[in-house]
Design a protein around this motif. Structure first.
Motif, PDB file in Angstrom:
ATOM      1  N   ASP A 183       0.309   5.351   0.576  1.00 15.87           N
ATOM      2  CA  ASP A 183      -0.417   6.436   1.206  1.00 15.87           C
ATOM      3  C   ASP A 183      -0.092   7.955   0.978  1.00 15.87           C
ATOM      4  O   ASP A 183       1.340   8.293   1.150  1.00 15.87           O
ATOM      5  N   GLU A 212     -12.895   2.590   2.830  1.00 18.29           N
ATOM      6  CA  GLU A 212     -12.651   2.317   1.734  1.00 18.29           C
ATOM      7  C   GLU A 212     -13.731   2.532   0.482  1.00 18.29           C
ATOM      8  O   GLU A 212     -14.782   2.426   0.777  1.00 18.29           O
ATOM      9  N   GLU A 271       3.844   7.434   2.559  1.00 24.30           N
ATOM     10  CA  GLU A 271       4.131   6.267   3.590  1.00 24.30           C
ATOM     11  C   GLU A 271       3.788   5.000   2.663  1.00 24.30           C
ATOM     12  O   GLU A 271       2.985   4.933   1.834  1.00 24.30           O
ATOM     13  N   TYR A 309      -5.468  11.624   4.098  1.00 20.42           N
ATOM     14  CA  TYR A 309      -4.504  10.762   3.321  1.00 20.42           C
ATOM     15  C   TYR A 309      -5.493   9.971   2.302  1.00 20.42           C
ATOM     16  O   TYR A 309      -6.645   9.836   2.679  1.00 20.42           O
ATOM     17  N   LEU A 310      -4.707   9.651   1.136  1.00 24.36           N
ATOM     18  CA  LEU A 310      -5.412   8.845   0.368  1.00 24.36           C
ATOM     19  C   LEU A 310      -4.467   7.619   0.044  1.00 24.36           C
ATOM     20  O   LEU A 310      -3.342   7.647  -0.017  1.00 24.36           O
ATOM     21  N   GLU A 311      -4.964   6.379   0.090  1.00 24.42           N
ATOM     22  CA  GLU A 311      -4.368   4.923   0.005  1.00 24.42           C
ATOM     23  C   GLU A 311      -4.719   4.204  -1.038  1.00 24.42           C
ATOM     24  O   GLU A 311      -5.576   4.254  -1.322  1.00 24.42           O
ATOM     25  N   TYR A 312      -3.459   3.665  -1.647  1.00 24.50           N
ATOM     26  CA  TYR A 312      -3.715   2.791  -2.629  1.00 24.50           C
ATOM     27  C   TYR A 312      -3.081   1.541  -2.521  1.00 24.50           C
ATOM     28  O   TYR A 312      -1.902   1.266  -2.248  1.00 24.50           O
ATOM     29  N   LYS A 354       0.047  11.841   1.813  1.00 31.14           N
ATOM     30  CA  LYS A 354      -0.486  12.459   2.979  1.00 31.14           C
ATOM     31  C   LYS A 354      -0.129  14.040   3.097  1.00 31.14           C
ATOM     32  O   LYS A 354       0.602  14.380   2.578  1.00 31.14           O
ATOM     33  N   GLU A 405       7.606   5.780   6.326  1.00 28.50           N
ATOM     34  CA  GLU A 405       6.957   7.099   6.193  1.00 28.50           C
ATOM     35  C   GLU A 405       8.127   8.389   6.106  1.00 28.50           C
ATOM     36  O   GLU A 405       9.103   8.235   7.053  1.00 28.50           O
ATOM     37  N   LYS A 465     -10.712   5.646   8.555  1.00 27.92           N
ATOM     38  CA  LYS A 465     -10.395   5.326   7.201  1.00 27.92           C
ATOM     39  C   LYS A 465     -11.545   4.476   6.293  1.00 27.92           C
ATOM     40  O   LYS A 465     -12.389   3.925   6.804  1.00 27.92           O
ATOM     41  N   SER A 525       0.741  -1.136  -0.069  1.00 25.56           N
ATOM     42  CA  SER A 525       0.050  -0.014  -0.312  1.00 25.56           C
ATOM     43  C   SER A 525       0.957   1.359   0.057  1.00 25.56           C
ATOM     44  O   SER A 525       2.185   1.142   0.450  1.00 25.56           O
ATOM     45  N   SER A 563      -8.592   3.783  -0.502  1.00 27.74           N
ATOM     46  CA  SER A 563      -9.274   4.217   0.764  1.00 27.74           C
ATOM     47  C   SER A 563      -8.769   5.713   0.928  1.00 27.74           C
ATOM     48  O   SER A 563      -7.738   6.275   0.585  1.00 27.74           O
TER      49      SER A 563
END
Length: 313
Positions: free
Chosen positions: A27, A257, A68, A308-311, A29, A81, A255, A25, A263
């Motif tokens: 993130d 999804e 991160e 934050y945006l997480e892939y 931020k 991070e 968080k 993953s 997410s």
């Protein structure tokens, strides 16, 4: 499916959840520090030994951004991070106070306020945590992960364009002096060696809120600190602090999804650092180096809100 407290069923679902987690993953931020500062002070090594003799307070209120990267390997997770400030001018004033009248050591004799510029500053963190909820037979919607890691923080400030007020207790006079241009250059480094607990709670199950999790962490760190202060208006004059102490850190956030891979989240983060140690002064007009430990204290309180945006992939 409702599993109740059946240990075998809980363990089976716990293993299934671990295998369903994507291995990588990333993130992106962005965060804003508010009501935050880093400061230091020292006492007088000679009689009357007042503490403090001098105190400097640097505002940290600023915008930061970074990334991160996390790798999941079974029940173990490793994360790295890196963050950097993206706003140059801190929101707030640098404050410098002195109590240098030995006959009246409780009266502040010099006080200045200046604007404060943040030079490139960095936060780095590396950690490893491990899922233990199924071992402890906790509800499957609850994650509990012991965590250990390392944090490194380098902060760089330049106080500039200030106003200084000087008070003479013996004469009863007050003088105001302008401080144009750069006044003080300050660099501070913290090394944190921490351990604690991370947790996550699936809000979607009991509250029927799809794909929403509550996340939290609390940890304690042994801290080593190092400061360098250059008073630019006083020629070749540097002070240095070497300190040790501890830090308490906590974070809480949500968080959600959005898709199977993306997410979005928000979190509040708090860090309090307290250290003590030694002070050393190098002055080009003095043919020797002075060093002492009376009243030497370095501390910081840092709060930020993060998006934050997480892939995950």
């Amino acid at each position: 499916m409702f599993l109740g407290n059946d240990p075998a069923a809980c363990a089976a679902e716990g293993e299934a959840q671990q295998t369903s987690v994507k291995p990588w993953s990333i993130d992106l931020k962005v965060l804003n520090y508010f009501k935050s500062h880093t400061s230091y002070e020292f006492g007088n090594p000679d009689p009357p030994g007042q503490v403090p003799l001098s105190r400097l307070e640097f505002p940290m209120n600023s915008w930061w951004a970074g990334v991160e990267v996390r790798r999941n390997i079974g029940r173990v997770s490793l994360g790295v991070e890196i963050l950097r400030n993206i706003s140059a001018e801190a929101n707030g004033l640098f404050k410098d106070s002195d109590w240098d009248n030995d006959k009246d050591p409780t009266t502040r004799t010099i006080y200045s306020e200046s604007n404060c510029r943040m030079e490139p500053s960095y936060n780095f963190r590396a950690e490893v945590d491990m899922q233990t909820s199924d071992w402890l037979k906790l509800p499957t919607r609850l994650e509990l992960r012991p965590v250990v890691g390392f944090r490194w923080q380098r902060l760089s400030f330049v106080a500039h364009d200030g106003v200084q007020t000087e008070f003479s207790p013996t004469k009863g006079t007050t003088t105001v002096v302008a401080l144009p241009g750069d006044v003080i250059r300050f660099e501070q480094t913290y090394w944190h060696y921490f351990f604690g607990l991370k947790t996550a709670y699936d809000l979607g199950r009991p509250m029927n809120l799809p794909r929403l999790k509550l996340h939290g962490q609390v940890d304690w760190a042994y801290v080593v600190g190092s400061n360098q202060d250059q008073h630019l208006l006083r020629g070749y004059r540097f002070t240095y602090e070497k300190t040790t102490g501890d830090a308490w850190h906590g974070t809480i956030g949500l968080k959600m999804e959005m898709t199977g891979s993306i997410s979005a989240g928000a979190a509040f983060d708090y860090l309090r650092i307290q250290t003590k140690g030694s002070h050393r002064m190098v002055d080009g007009s003095v043919p020797f180096v002075m060093a002492w430990d009376n009243g030497v204290r370095v501390w910081s309180e840092q709060m930020n809100l993060m998006l934050y945006l997480e892939y995950a992939f």
